[in-house]
Write an enzyme that holds these catalytic residues in place. Structure first.
Site, short mmCIF file in Angstrom:
data_model
loop_
_atom_site.label_atom_id
_atom_site.label_comp_id
_atom_site.label_asym_id
_atom_site.label_seq_id
_atom_site.Cartn_x
_atom_site.Cartn_y
_atom_site.Cartn_z
N GLU A 85 12.24 -0.41 -13.39
CA GLU A 85 12.35 -0.27 -14.84
C GLU A 85 13.70 0.31 -15.26
OE1 GLU A 85 8.88 1.99 -15.81
OE2 GLU A 85 7.63 0.20 -16.03
N GLU A 116 2.09 2.29 7.34
CA GLU A 116 2.49 3.66 7.05
C GLU A 116 2.35 4.59 8.24
OE1 GLU A 116 -1.11 5.98 5.12
OE2 GLU A 116 -0.87 4.04 4.12
#
Length: 302
Positions: A85, A116
């Site tokens: 953004e 992960e």
């Protein structure tokens, strides 16, 4: 379940929601809303740490470095969301603020199991972007124990980059390998262990604070208006025109015309109107002012 995992605040049971499976819709919503109200107060407690993280990010971006968000699952997605953004909001290069997820881009829309669990994968992802000592890395993990994030933060410190750990548990493992830890403790979730709820909300608030405040400090705002918005479509051109009008008090037509003369650069258009200078002169003033509109206007008076 790992015994150590059960001791985490983010994995503990919320006494207020023990019977949520028998509650009606209105009651579920009420208790969720009440729990969410605790998030902003938890964030308030860590504002000094957030301030330090912003100072790290500001120095990195000011000196040619980058801000790198890194995490797995929801934590990683929040970092990517905040990063992507920045270009449309602040006209930044996409490389300036980056979001990296365990498992790569495909993990944003579909979980990549096991991505992960290895420290070396976090290190490798930072090696792949040629991490340098000018950069700031923010490792995000609600539990505070994700190996991928631990490996990344260890590597960041080894090359001299600033390493920031963002978690929702006190004394978390990722905090132990970072230059700075932000441990925003929001308490047990409405659904035990579902850290996409309060923990994720707290992290989104903090990431928004870090990117927005850093960009303001870099001159991306004038008053409380976004003066470096990237004009890429009709809606954004209208927003840019109205921003120029609000700052300069000129007509809609003059604001729109000046924006076009300024190659859709909002800052340049504002300086043109405020100083009465042509495009090239306004650009030069902004360059001398290092992009700060107020400074550019003051320089024009000399």
């Amino acid at each position: 379940m790992d015994q150590k995992l059960t001791l985490l605040t983010t994995e503990s049971r919320n006494e207020r929601t023990m019977h949520i499976d028998t509650a009606d819709t209105a009651e579920i919503l009420r208790v969720m809303n009440e729990e969410d109200q605790k998030v902003a107060l938890a964030v308030q407690q860590v504002l000094p740490d957030v301030e330090t993280a912003i100072n790290f990010a500001f120095e990195s971006l000011k000196n040619g470095g980058r801000l790198i968000y890194l995490g797995a699952g929801t934590s990683g997605r929040l970092g990517v969301l905040d990063a992507v953004e920045c270009p449309p909001t602040f006209s930044t290069d996409p490389s300036l603020v980056q979001g990296i997820m365990a498992g790569g881009e495909k993990a944003f829309v579909k979980a990549v199991e096991g991505a992960e669990d290895k420290e070396e994968l976090g290190e490798q992802d930072l090696r792949d972007i040629q991490l340098s000592s000018n950069d700031t890395v923010m490792g995000i993990a609600a539990s505070g124990r994700t190996p991928y994030v631990i490996g990344a933060l260890k590597y960041a410190r080894s090359v001299g980059a600033k390493a920031v750990a963002l978690s929702c548990n006190e004394n978390s493992p990722i905090s132990q390998v970072a230059d700075l830890s932000i441990e925003v403790v929001v308490g047990p979730e409405v659904l035990t262990g579902s850290t996409r709820l309060k923990a994720a909300t707290a992290h989104k608030m903090i990431l928004n604070m870090i990117s927005t405040t850093t960009m303001i400090k870099l001159g991306k705002a004038y008053e409380n208006l976004m003066v470096d918005v990237h004009v890429s479509n009709f809606k954004l051109k209208e927003r840019a025109t109205n921003i120029i009008r609000k700052i300069t008090n000129v007509s809609y037509e003059q604001a729109k015309e000046t924006l076009e003369l300024a190659n859709n650069e909002v800052k340049t258009a504002i300086v043109m109107i405020k100083t009465g200078r042509e495009y090239e002169e306004a650009k030069k003033l902004l360059e001398q002012a290092k992009g700060y509109v107020r400074t550019a206007i003051e320089l024009s008076k000399n």
